[in-house]
Design a protein around this motif. Structure first.
Motif, PDB file in Angstrom:
ATOM      1  N   ARG A 112      54.179  36.307   1.263  1.00  0.00           N
ATOM      2  CA  ARG A 112      54.273  36.678   2.676  1.00  0.00           C
ATOM      3  C   ARG A 112      54.176  35.419   3.570  1.00  0.00           C
ATOM      4  O   ARG A 112      54.959  35.241   4.496  1.00  0.00           O
ATOM      5  N   ILE A 113      53.241  34.536   3.251  1.00  0.00           N
ATOM      6  CA  ILE A 113      53.077  33.311   4.040  1.00  0.00           C
ATOM      7  C   ILE A 113      54.293  32.401   3.873  1.00  0.00           C
ATOM      8  O   ILE A 113      54.784  31.813   4.844  1.00  0.00           O
ATOM      9  N   LEU A 114      54.804  32.309   2.668  1.00  0.00           N
ATOM     10  CA  LEU A 114      55.987  31.482   2.437  1.00  0.00           C
ATOM     11  C   LEU A 114      57.197  31.997   3.220  1.00  0.00           C
ATOM     12  O   LEU A 114      57.980  31.222   3.762  1.00  0.00           O
ATOM     13  N   ARG A 115      57.335  33.323   3.304  1.00  0.00           N
ATOM     14  CA  ARG A 115      58.450  33.895   4.073  1.00  0.00           C
ATOM     15  C   ARG A 115      58.298  33.605   5.570  1.00  0.00           C
ATOM     16  O   ARG A 115      59.269  33.329   6.254  1.00  0.00           O
TER      17      ARG A 115
END
Length: 124
Positions: A112-115
């Motif tokens: 989620r953070i990478l997206r």
């Protein structure tokens, strides 16, 4: 005949010395390439050893009296990272510094953070 003028880029800069002159034309150091976050700790050289060290080596040793990373040393010396790595390689080869590898941390890969980061990069 008059002597050629030195080229000055601004009043406080002084003449520019090419980085390869500092590293004597070398682009690689002895041994392995040092990581940017490797911690360098210098040893005090004997007085007789100081005579054959270049000024840049002596500056590095004075900065390394307290532990510093390779990146911080390059910033302090205002020299390119490659040149600092070559000079540190010399000091390591001569036994005047010790190198501690960077501490690795276990990073949790949250998709989620990478997206979110990827989407923010796209908006740039």
């Amino acid at each position: 005949m008059t002597a050629p003028k030195r080229r000055w880029f601004d009043d406080s800069a002084g003449p520019i010395v090419r980085p390869y002159a500092v590293s004597r034309g070398r682009t690689r150091s002895y041994g392995e390439t040092l990581d940017l976050l490797a911690v360098i700790v210098g040893k005090v050289p004997a007085r007789s050893d100081r005579r054959w060290l270049d000024p840049e080596h002596l500056r590095l040793l004075s900065l390394c009296r307290r532990p510093m990373t390779v990146a911080d040393l390059a910033s302090e010396l205002e020299l390119p990272l490659g040149v600092v790595r070559v000079l540190l390689g010399d000091l390591q080869y001569w036994g005047l510094i010790s190198v501690r590898p960077p501490q690795t941390r276990a990073y949790v890969h949250d998709e989620r953070i990478l997206r979110i980061v990827l989407n923010e990069l796209y908006t740039l």
